[in-house]
Design a protein around this motif. Structure first.
Motif, PDB file in Angstrom:
ATOM      1  N   ARG A   1       0.775  -1.416   0.088  1.00  0.00           N
ATOM      2  CA  ARG A   1      -0.346   0.137   0.248  1.00  0.00           C
ATOM      3  C   ARG A   1       0.802   1.087  -0.303  1.00  0.00           C
ATOM      4  NH1 ARG A   1      -5.327  -1.259   1.616  1.00  0.00           N
ATOM      5  NH2 ARG A   1      -5.963   0.361   1.516  1.00  0.00           N
ATOM      6  N   PRO A   2       1.352   1.633  -0.632  1.00  0.00           N
ATOM      7  CA  PRO A   2       2.312   2.712  -1.149  1.00  0.00           C
ATOM      8  C   PRO A   2       1.686   4.584  -1.111  1.00  0.00           C
ATOM      9  CG  PRO A   2       1.904   1.969  -2.824  1.00  0.00           C
ATOM     10  CD  PRO A   2       1.613   0.575  -2.395  1.00  0.00           C
ATOM     11  N   GLU A   3       0.483   4.095  -1.032  1.00  0.00           N
ATOM     12  CA  GLU A   3      -0.472   5.136  -0.527  1.00  0.00           C
ATOM     13  C   GLU A   3      -0.833   5.096   0.374  1.00  0.00           C
ATOM     14  OE1 GLU A   3      -1.384   8.225  -3.159  1.00  0.00           O
ATOM     15  OE2 GLU A   3       0.422   6.865  -3.435  1.00  0.00           O
ATOM     16  N   ALA A   4      -0.594   4.145   1.676  1.00  0.00           N
ATOM     17  CA  ALA A   4      -1.153   4.581   2.731  1.00  0.00           C
ATOM     18  C   ALA A   4      -1.215   5.842   3.733  1.00  0.00           C
ATOM     19  CB  ALA A   4      -0.261   3.435   3.411  1.00  0.00           C
ATOM     20  N   ALA A   5      -0.092   5.699   3.921  1.00  0.00           N
ATOM     21  CA  ALA A   5       0.370   7.103   3.910  1.00  0.00           C
ATOM     22  C   ALA A   5      -0.648   8.920   4.072  1.00  0.00           C
ATOM     23  CB  ALA A   5       1.700   8.678   4.566  1.00  0.00           C
ATOM     24  N   LYS A   6      -0.733   8.912   2.780  1.00  0.00           N
ATOM     25  CA  LYS A   6      -1.689   9.936   2.284  1.00  0.00           C
ATOM     26  C   LYS A   6      -3.457   9.385   2.255  1.00  0.00           C
ATOM     27  CE  LYS A   6      -3.392  11.490  -2.428  1.00  0.00           C
ATOM     28  NZ  LYS A   6      -4.868  10.491  -2.345  1.00  0.00           N
ATOM     29  N   GLU A   7      -4.020   7.677   2.238  1.00  0.00           N
ATOM     30  CA  GLU A   7      -4.631   7.690   2.642  1.00  0.00           C
ATOM     31  C   GLU A   7      -5.267   8.212   4.227  1.00  0.00           C
ATOM     32  OE1 GLU A   7      -6.375   3.357   1.005  1.00  0.00           O
ATOM     33  OE2 GLU A   7      -4.996   4.416  -0.141  1.00  0.00           O
ATOM     34  N   LEU A   8      -4.267   7.519   5.334  1.00  0.00           N
ATOM     35  CA  LEU A   8      -4.661   7.723   6.575  1.00  0.00           C
ATOM     36  C   LEU A   8      -4.797   9.440   6.685  1.00  0.00           C
ATOM     37  CD1 LEU A   8      -2.560   5.475   9.418  1.00  0.00           C
ATOM     38  CD2 LEU A   8      -3.445   8.100   9.528  1.00  0.00           C
ATOM     39  N   VAL A   9      -3.424  10.382   6.083  1.00  0.00           N
ATOM     40  CA  VAL A   9      -4.126  11.579   6.162  1.00  0.00           C
ATOM     41  C   VAL A   9      -5.196  12.041   5.804  1.00  0.00           C
ATOM     42  CG1 VAL A   9      -3.182  13.524   6.038  1.00  0.00           C
ATOM     43  CG2 VAL A   9      -1.523  11.887   6.465  1.00  0.00           C
ATOM     44  N   ASP A  10      -6.054  11.534   4.362  1.00  0.00           N
ATOM     45  CA  ASP A  10      -6.899  12.128   4.336  1.00  0.00           C
ATOM     46  C   ASP A  10      -8.598  11.683   4.685  1.00  0.00           C
ATOM     47  OD1 ASP A  10      -5.653  13.297   1.407  1.00  0.00           O
ATOM     48  OD2 ASP A  10      -6.005  11.435   0.828  1.00  0.00           O
ATOM     49  N   MET A  11      -8.082  10.736   5.473  1.00  0.00           N
ATOM     50  CA  MET A  11      -8.531  10.070   6.627  1.00  0.00           C
ATOM     51  C   MET A  11      -9.539  11.117   7.722  1.00  0.00           C
ATOM     52  SD  MET A  11     -10.335   6.541   5.539  1.00  0.00           S
ATOM     53  CE  MET A  11      -8.241   6.198   5.645  1.00  0.00           C
ATOM     54  N   CYS A  12      -7.922  11.475   8.372  1.00  0.00           N
ATOM     55  CA  CYS A  12      -7.615  12.343   9.538  1.00  0.00           C
ATOM     56  C   CYS A  12      -8.443  13.862   9.042  1.00  0.00           C
ATOM     57  CB  CYS A  12      -6.405  12.092   9.735  1.00  0.00           C
ATOM     58  SG  CYS A  12      -5.579  10.959  11.147  1.00  0.00           S
ATOM     59  N   ILE A  13      -8.545  13.781   8.008  1.00  0.00           N
ATOM     60  CA  ILE A  13      -8.916  15.774   7.413  1.00  0.00           C
ATOM     61  C   ILE A  13     -10.010  15.445   7.332  1.00  0.00           C
ATOM     62  CG2 ILE A  13      -8.976  17.287   5.732  1.00  0.00           C
ATOM     63  CD1 ILE A  13      -6.237  16.845   4.994  1.00  0.00           C
ATOM     64  N   GLY A  14     -10.318  14.348   6.693  1.00  0.00           N
ATOM     65  CA  GLY A  14     -12.027  14.242   7.175  1.00  0.00           C
ATOM     66  C   GLY A  14     -12.767  14.357   7.963  1.00  0.00           C
ATOM     67  N   LEU A  15     -11.884  12.736   9.740  1.00  0.00           N
ATOM     68  CA  LEU A  15     -12.579  13.556  10.255  1.00  0.00           C
ATOM     69  C   LEU A  15     -11.992  14.758  11.047  1.00  0.00           C
ATOM     70  CD1 LEU A  15     -10.875   9.575  11.138  1.00  0.00           C
ATOM     71  CD2 LEU A  15     -14.046   9.917  11.127  1.00  0.00           C
ATOM     72  N   THR A  16     -11.105  15.290  10.890  1.00  0.00           N
ATOM     73  CA  THR A  16     -10.894  17.034  11.402  1.00  0.00           C
ATOM     74  C   THR A  16     -12.042  17.570  11.286  1.00  0.00           C
ATOM     75  OG1 THR A  16      -8.903  15.822  11.946  1.00  0.00           O
ATOM     76  CG2 THR A  16      -9.723  18.317  12.571  1.00  0.00           C
ATOM     77  N   TYR A  17     -12.565  17.962   9.998  1.00  0.00           N
ATOM     78  CA  TYR A  17     -12.915  18.892   8.919  1.00  0.00           C
ATOM     79  C   TYR A  17     -13.620  18.911   8.667  1.00  0.00           C
ATOM     80  CZ  TYR A  17      -8.606  21.109  10.472  1.00  0.00           C
ATOM     81  OH  TYR A  17      -7.392  21.481  10.595  1.00  0.00           O
ATOM     82  N   GLY A  18     -14.456  17.382   8.474  1.00  0.00           N
ATOM     83  CA  GLY A  18     -15.504  17.181   7.331  1.00  0.00           C
ATOM     84  C   GLY A  18     -15.479  17.238   6.044  1.00  0.00           C
ATOM     85  N   LYS A  19     -16.506  16.613   5.736  1.00  0.00           N
ATOM     86  CA  LYS A  19     -15.534  16.549   4.186  1.00  0.00           C
ATOM     87  C   LYS A  19     -15.376  17.247   2.927  1.00  0.00           C
ATOM     88  CE  LYS A  19     -16.674  11.087   4.100  1.00  0.00           C
ATOM     89  NZ  LYS A  19     -17.865  10.515   3.033  1.00  0.00           N
ATOM     90  N   LYS A  20     -16.532  18.686   3.468  1.00  0.00           N
ATOM     91  CA  LYS A  20     -16.588  19.895   2.532  1.00  0.00           C
ATOM     92  C   LYS A  20     -15.175  20.240   2.510  1.00  0.00           C
ATOM     93  CE  LYS A  20     -21.619  20.541   2.333  1.00  0.00           C
ATOM     94  NZ  LYS A  20     -22.473  20.918   3.100  1.00  0.00           N
ATOM     95  N   LYS A  21     -15.180  20.476   4.126  1.00  0.00           N
ATOM     96  CA  LYS A  21     -13.295  21.125   4.583  1.00  0.00           C
ATOM     97  C   LYS A  21     -11.961  20.007   3.491  1.00  0.00           C
ATOM     98  CE  LYS A  21     -15.206  24.785   7.541  1.00  0.00           C
ATOM     99  NZ  LYS A  21     -15.305  25.099   8.766  1.00  0.00           N
ATOM    100  N   TRP A  22     -12.530  18.766   3.935  1.00  0.00           N
ATOM    101  CA  TRP A  22     -11.344  17.948   3.101  1.00  0.00           C
ATOM    102  C   TRP A  22     -10.221  19.020   2.276  1.00  0.00           C
ATOM    103  CZ3 TRP A  22     -11.928  12.035   3.806  1.00  0.00           C
ATOM    104  CH2 TRP A  22     -11.460  11.738   3.194  1.00  0.00           C
ATOM    105  N   LEU A  23     -10.567  19.269   0.925  1.00  0.00           N
ATOM    106  CA  LEU A  23      -9.222  20.432   0.184  1.00  0.00           C
ATOM    107  C   LEU A  23      -8.796  21.164   0.414  1.00  0.00           C
ATOM    108  CD1 LEU A  23     -10.602  18.885  -3.449  1.00  0.00           C
ATOM    109  CD2 LEU A  23      -9.543  18.003  -1.853  1.00  0.00           C
ATOM    110  N   THR A  24      -9.346  21.826   1.709  1.00  0.00           N
ATOM    111  CA  THR A  24      -8.591  23.236   1.978  1.00  0.00           C
ATOM    112  C   THR A  24      -7.982  22.598   3.038  1.00  0.00           C
ATOM    113  OG1 THR A  24     -11.214  24.604   1.388  1.00  0.00           O
ATOM    114  CG2 THR A  24      -9.541  25.454   3.353  1.00  0.00           C
ATOM    115  N   ALA A  25      -8.546  21.917   3.744  1.00  0.00           N
ATOM    116  CA  ALA A  25      -7.346  21.790   5.083  1.00  0.00           C
ATOM    117  C   ALA A  25      -6.175  20.816   4.214  1.00  0.00           C
ATOM    118  CB  ALA A  25      -7.854  20.466   6.037  1.00  0.00           C
ATOM    119  N   GLY A  26      -5.754  20.532   3.127  1.00  0.00           N
ATOM    120  CA  GLY A  26      -4.909  19.308   2.077  1.00  0.00           C
ATOM    121  C   GLY A  26      -4.360  20.471   1.004  1.00  0.00           C
TER     122      GLY A  26
END
Length: 370
Positions: free
Chosen positions: A342-367
């Motif tokens: 899973r070479p994208e493991a870090a990316k996927e995990l960070v994506d989900m942490c951002i989603g859990l923190t800000y909600g999906k609407k702010k996902w791209l803004t936070a990253g």
């Protein structure tokens, strides 16, 4: 976004956390990662070397220790929670990620009490005690192996793999040319592995007819260096015998077969690099998690597993010989290892942490750098 990574004690716990930290901090200049561990764990050395800040709390393990050490661990718990509360109030993280190890317990539980979004990352096929407890309280559980899912609520589980440090990818891509012949990498962890070193020395006697075809890179640890070096030289095998390998990614790239332990970080690297392997699990790992990790690789067709107590030099040599002679079998193992990677493991995990923190609407803004 400010992430707090809690835990450590071993490389298997802390290195995936560093991979996550690298992913988050390279996305936007205002992202920040702070680690929390102990002064005794490997994190005290590794985290500052990786360029991240480490806060420490007083904490001790309660499992696989004697009575007095266990008592001392229990007596420290109130101070651990108090220190955790102080760190969280001072650092004010947006998210807390527990990566295992006894120091993660007080931090994650205190974060839950303070209503800070939390998750844990389990690196092994068998979940550790701390993570099994924390899994009841956190928002999400990130797994490397599906076999660990039985220990957690299905609604919290995300199988993302083990995050791998950026340095592995960078060095792997620009690695040097392989040594002529069939290249075999042998190692047993940062301190070496006496059991693997002994069996490999014995195996050389049964590989004499292949000495012209084989080249070994063998990390022994400092204690067995001289004995192993003498064994290769005495039988005139081509070999680089080293106490420690700094650039593992380079030797991964040059190797056609790996003989090693079955720690979580090692297996993540093997699968990302798509390497066939002979796995000899460390027999004294907590809850025998290395054997469970190795069996998961074996079931997927990516590795061959030998228990150290049952392994002989002759048996190891026979398996090496079989793999050297069967390129098609090695290719199948490479493909199976790659499917687990899973070479994208870090990316996927960070994506989900951002989603859990800000909600999906702010996902791209936070990253923002995505």
């Amino acid at each position: 976004m400010k992430l707090l990574v809690a835990g450590g004690g071993t490389g298997g716990h802390i290195f995936p956390g560093i991979a996550v930290a690298e992913e988050l901090t390279t996305r936007a200049p205002n992202n920040e990662v702070v680690f929390v561990g102990t002064q005794q764990g490997i994190e005290a050395k590794v985290v500052p070397q990786a360029g991240f800040r480490l806060c420490t709390i007083p904490s001790r393990g309660l499992k696989r220790v004697g009575f007095w050490k266990k008592l001392w661990g229990f007596l420290l718990l109130p101070f651990s929670f108090l220190a955790a509360w102080g760190v969280l109030r001072r650092e004010k993280p947006d998210f807390v990620l527990g990566v295992g190890g006894y120091s993660s317990g007080p931090l994650v539980l205190t974060a839950v009490f303070l209503r800070i979004p939390t998750a844990i990352q389990e690196q092994n096929a068998a979940a550790g005690v701390t993570n099994r407890i924390l899994g009841r309280f956190v928002k999400a559980v990130f797994l490397a192996f599906e076999q660990a899912a039985k220990d957690f609520s299905p609604r919290k589980i995300h199988v993302v793999g083990n995050p791998v440090r950026r340095k592995l990818f960078d060095n792997y891509l620009r690695s040097s040319s392989p040594h002529p012949g069939f290249n075999i990498l042998v190692f047993g962890g940062s301190m070496g592995a006496r059991g693997i070193n002994l069996r490999m020395r014995e195996a050389l006697a049964f590989l004499e007819d292949l000495k012209g075809e084989l080249h070994f890179v063998h990390q022994t640890g400092k204690n067995d260096l001289s004995e192993v070096q003498t064994a290769y030289e005495g039988r005139q095998f081509s070999a680089e015998v080293l106490p420690f390998i700094d650039d593992m990614s380079s030797v991964y790239a040059r190797s056609e077969l790996i003989i090693c332990r079955a720690g979580a970080v090692t297996l993540a690297e093997l699968t990302v690099c798509k390497k066939p392997s002979i796995l000899i699990p460390f027999p004294y790992a907590a809850d025998d998690h290395q054997t469970k990790n190795a069996r998961a690789m074996e079931e997927a067709g990516a590795a061959i597993v030998f228990l150290e107590a049952e392994l002989t030099g002759e048996c190891l040599a026979a398996e090496i010989r079989a793999l050297v002679k069967d390129a098609e079998r090695r290719l199948r193992m490479e493909r199976c290892a790659g499917l687990m990677g899973r070479p994208e493991a870090a990316k996927e995990l960070v994506d989900m942490c951002i989603g859990l923190t800000y909600g999906k609407k702010k996902w791209l803004t936070a990253g923002e750098s995505r």
